[in-house]
Design a protein around this motif. Structure first.
Motif, PDB file in Angstrom:
ATOM      1  N   ARG A 182       0.835  -1.216   0.000  1.00  0.00           N
ATOM      2  CA  ARG A 182       0.000   0.000   0.000  1.00  0.00           C
ATOM      3  C   ARG A 182       0.860   1.253   0.000  1.00  0.00           C
ATOM      4  O   ARG A 182       0.510   2.259  -0.638  1.00  0.00           O
ATOM      5  CB  ARG A 182      -0.921  -0.012   1.217  1.00  0.00           C
ATOM      6  N   LEU A 183       1.968   1.219   0.719  1.00  0.00           N
ATOM      7  CA  LEU A 183       2.867   2.377   0.733  1.00  0.00           C
ATOM      8  C   LEU A 183       3.494   2.599  -0.640  1.00  0.00           C
ATOM      9  O   LEU A 183       3.662   3.741  -1.076  1.00  0.00           O
ATOM     10  CB  LEU A 183       3.960   2.180   1.784  1.00  0.00           C
ATOM     11  N   ARG A 184       3.856   1.527  -1.319  1.00  0.00           N
ATOM     12  CA  ARG A 184       4.505   1.645  -2.623  1.00  0.00           C
ATOM     13  C   ARG A 184       3.516   1.959  -3.734  1.00  0.00           C
ATOM     14  O   ARG A 184       3.885   2.580  -4.739  1.00  0.00           O
ATOM     15  CB  ARG A 184       5.237   0.349  -2.973  1.00  0.00           C
ATOM     16  N   CYS A 185       2.260   1.526  -3.580  1.00  0.00           N
ATOM     17  CA  CYS A 185       1.262   1.671  -4.647  1.00  0.00           C
ATOM     18  C   CYS A 185       0.004   2.336  -4.083  1.00  0.00           C
ATOM     19  O   CYS A 185      -1.053   1.682  -3.986  1.00  0.00           O
ATOM     20  CB  CYS A 185       0.918   0.311  -5.243  1.00  0.00           C
ATOM     21  N   PRO A 186       0.082   3.601  -3.701  1.00  0.00           N
ATOM     22  CA  PRO A 186      -1.091   4.260  -3.110  1.00  0.00           C
ATOM     23  C   PRO A 186      -2.244   4.426  -4.079  1.00  0.00           C
ATOM     24  O   PRO A 186      -3.379   4.666  -3.646  1.00  0.00           O
ATOM     25  CB  PRO A 186      -0.530   5.619  -2.668  1.00  0.00           C
ATOM     26  N   TRP A 187      -1.999   4.299  -5.367  1.00  0.00           N
ATOM     27  CA  TRP A 187      -3.033   4.442  -6.395  1.00  0.00           C
ATOM     28  C   TRP A 187      -3.806   3.142  -6.613  1.00  0.00           C
ATOM     29  O   TRP A 187      -4.775   3.123  -7.386  1.00  0.00           O
ATOM     30  CB  TRP A 187      -2.396   4.862  -7.718  1.00  0.00           C
ATOM     31  N   ALA A 188      -3.385   2.048  -5.975  1.00  0.00           N
ATOM     32  CA  ALA A 188      -4.056   0.755  -6.131  1.00  0.00           C
ATOM     33  C   ALA A 188      -4.850   0.425  -4.874  1.00  0.00           C
ATOM     34  O   ALA A 188      -4.516   0.864  -3.769  1.00  0.00           O
ATOM     35  CB  ALA A 188      -3.039  -0.349  -6.416  1.00  0.00           C
TER      36      ALA A 188
END
Length: 290
Positions: A182-188
């Protein structure tokens, strides 16, 4: 449901129930085999040391580890089995305290829980591995794409490069890995859960980077849940007994396997069958109505 399962790509396929029962080992088998291999190396080293000397005992234990590693087909398992004994020997030589081993085991159990051993280890998807997908299967903007077993989010990053306008979602059983993703991919949209319990019916594309032993279960799940016109994409490992619609080269050692929904294949086969039933027999008369 009677009869063989519908194929994913419109061709005949070995029934997935047979594949699952015949080729999927128990979830505990792999970690137990690794632990037994390391224990065997240590047992041989300790048994030979007082009699033959440390160099001979070390060489024998290393050779045993290499021999046990060759039993496994996957490269990552071979590396883990062969490297477990020498790494633990180095750590023991460095006089690591007992609590350090316990802490390392606790971190491993938290990041990779026991139930997660049945899925793939933490190997990231190369970010350019899926670059050729849009040319093979273009998706309209807003399509729902699932990374089943997203780990740290590398597969989501690769999917975003391929489909920047898609709605990307991920599911990961490990709570720490899901949090980091979630931290690396906040858009997902990423949630913590069992990828095998996740319903695939609402997705236009499902992406997998699993292990060979779990691909039969993936084929069975896709047959049951993928809706018409949906896609299944697998990195490196094909679905057993199923012919893919496409096999894409990535310019690296990785390959991408592309499959179509079983419902779409069934509908296509049904349409062909209907046309055959309605086609007049050779020599038969037809009456036209004005």
């Amino acid at each position: 449901e009677s009869g063989p399962p519908r194929p994913l790509s419109g061709v005949s396929v070995v029934p997935s129930s047979r594949l699952v029962s015949g080729s999927t080992p128990p979830a505990w088998r792999w970690p137990l085999l690794a632990l037994l291999s390391w224990a065997g190396c240590w047992g041989l080293f300790l048994a030979l040391g007082p009699r033959a000397g440390a160099p001979v005992a070390l060489a024998a234990a290393l050779l045993l580890g290499l021999a046990l590693a060759l039993v496994h087909a996957q490269r990552w398992r071979r590396l883990m089995v062969a490297g477990g004994f020498p790494l633990s020997l180095l750590a023991a030589g460095a006089s690591m305290p007992g609590w350090a081993w316990g802490l390392a085991l606790a971190v491993l159990a938290l990041a990779y829980p026991w139930r997660g051993w049945r899925d793939a280890p933490l190997f990231p998807t190369p970010h350019a591995a899926l670059a050729g997908l849009p040319g093979q299967l273009p998706l309209p903007p807003g399509s729902r794409v699932l990374d089943a077993g997203c780990g740290l989010g590398d597969g989501l990053l690769a999917l975003r490069r391929a489909y920047p306008q898609a709605q990307l979602e991920g599911i990961e059983y490990s709570r720490p890995l899901a949090w980091l993703a979630r931290l690396r991919c906040p858009w997902a949209r990423i949630r913590r859960g069992d990828m095998w319990a996740q319903d695939w019916r609402g997705f236009d594309l499902v992406y997998l980077f699993q292990r060979p032993e779990s691909m039969a279960a993936a084929a069975d799940k896709a047959r049951r849940e993928l809706r018409p016109q949906a896609w299944l994409v697998s990195l490196d490992f094909p679905l057993p007994g199923v012919v893919a619609l496409a096999e894409l080269e990535t310019g690296t050692r990785h390959r991408v396997w592309v499959y179509r929904s079983p419902q779409a294949a069934a509908q296509a086969g049904s349409g062909v069958a209907d046309k055959a039933r309605n086609r007049p027999a050779p020599g038969a008369r037809t009456t036209q109505h004005g």
